[in-house]
Motif scaffolding. Sequence first.
Motif: not given
Length: 550
Positions: A306-312, A369-376, A346-349, A317-319
């Motif tokens: 998941x840390x590789x520079x691969x397409x979303x 995710x909410x806990x670490x997200x910015x205001x928007x 992660x949110x997109x998946x 598929x991995x997730x």
Amino acid sequence: MKTSKSNLNFDFIEFEISEKDLDVFKNSIAQGCIRRVDQISLNKWHYLLRADDRLLEIELSYNKNNIKQFHCACGACSPGKICKHVQLVSYWHVNTIRSKKDSQYAISKTVQTDLSESSPEDLQYYIQFLVRQNKLNREWIYFFEESRKLSSEPIVKYNSLFDRFLQFVSIQTRNSVSKIKLQLQLFEELYYISFYHYKQSNVYEAIHALLAGIHKLHELHFLVDWKNQSRLLQINEKLHTALEQFLTSIIAPRALNSLYKLISETMLSQDYLILNAKSNLFHILKIRFSKSSHSKQNFQAIVEKLNLNIREEYKFNLLDYLYDEYPELLKDYLISIELNNSVYWVLSWLDNRKSRISNDYLYQLYTKIYEVANKEMKTLVALKIADLYSSQSNPEAGKKLIKYYLETGHTKLLESYFKESEFSQQEFEQFLENLESVVAGKTLSIVQKIELANYSKQWLVLLKLISTSGDIELLMKYDLKFPEEFHPKLIEVYILFTRNYLDSHVGQKSHQRIELITRHIKMVYRSKLFTFYANELKQLFPNRKLLAQN
């Protein structure tokens, strides 16, 4: 109209057109989008195409294997780039007109050669002739001969054969589509070679051949722009399916351990990705070598990819596989990682796969995710949690929805919460008091209390809050929400607010403001209530000319 030349090659047309466009073209043709076809001259054709709710005229001039010139009335063509309409009619032409000519030519040949009646000497002569005449044939013959031989190190042999053939292809042709077609053909032939060895009881050799093919296929997948991926996925699935079948015939522990090591090395390589949730080496290893101690190792190996520079889509598929096989491990991992850098994919998946993921699973990840997200981002995630909310399945989520509303101010959160929750007036007033602790002892604003009363449909509380606010804008904003039986009470509040306003305001601006309020009441309330309002103001302010006109 635009004119241009094109390099669209008819021999590889299904490789030149993207898979998505190809499906659209096939459906459009089946539905009769091509209304008329006329042959103007030997190699010039005119088409009438129904597309985008209009009729388009297209004119094409053909060479033997591609388009020489084209005209399309859509206006979207440019030199070196053909439009979708030209691609569509070209695809129709290749599969309808050109294929018919080719088949007629094949039938009309006067010389027919039946190789089944040829002697071994004749067959050998034919093959030698083909090899002498064509360099590609020489490479194919070399590949077939060497791949059918047994070797003490099969994986090394097949890697060498692949590199030789691919190097030859890169030298012989610069056409990227032609290269892809030959590469896919190479993997297809390797698939049949593996079955040749399997039938000869050379199972070990067959499995090595498949693993070499799988590794090279995934390596090329990184390097090549596969415009039409369906063929790639098909051969990938065939290689994995054959490997899984061949492994069932291996019983000897030493051979199994050797293969286990080889499969592990292939799947842990940086090039190897999961292209199919069921046809992959991780899945095969889990089924054939059921060793529980390796679950966490395999999970960690996939996580590292998941840390590789691969397409979303490859990360998805991995997730997907991790969710199917190790849901709890995946949840722990996603909750523990620094989501600041990973939150978007992660949110997109989660958004793309929410139909197959349980609501409880989604809720736990969204709240993290909410806990670490910015205001928007907090507002966006809070709305996703609101869509999942059910007081029966997750009552704790209700408290969070109210907390998120107080932090983001988005009223859809209240709509979701009160849709599932009912209060008596006394319970609601107690609910408002208890909310003070939710916002760290801060006093709720009058607007927040009014919003809460509005979405909970606590009309008496809402009326009381608006009455004590003294804000006529709030009254005009919320009076349409009330049931009609509250209208007389609301008119009394209007009279009170208007009197207070006129007691301290005079002049043209005050007149304009009262005129706006009067128009609002006249439009919203029954004429009897409007007349009552107007008469009351006239009595209270007999000297105001504007009021006398109403």
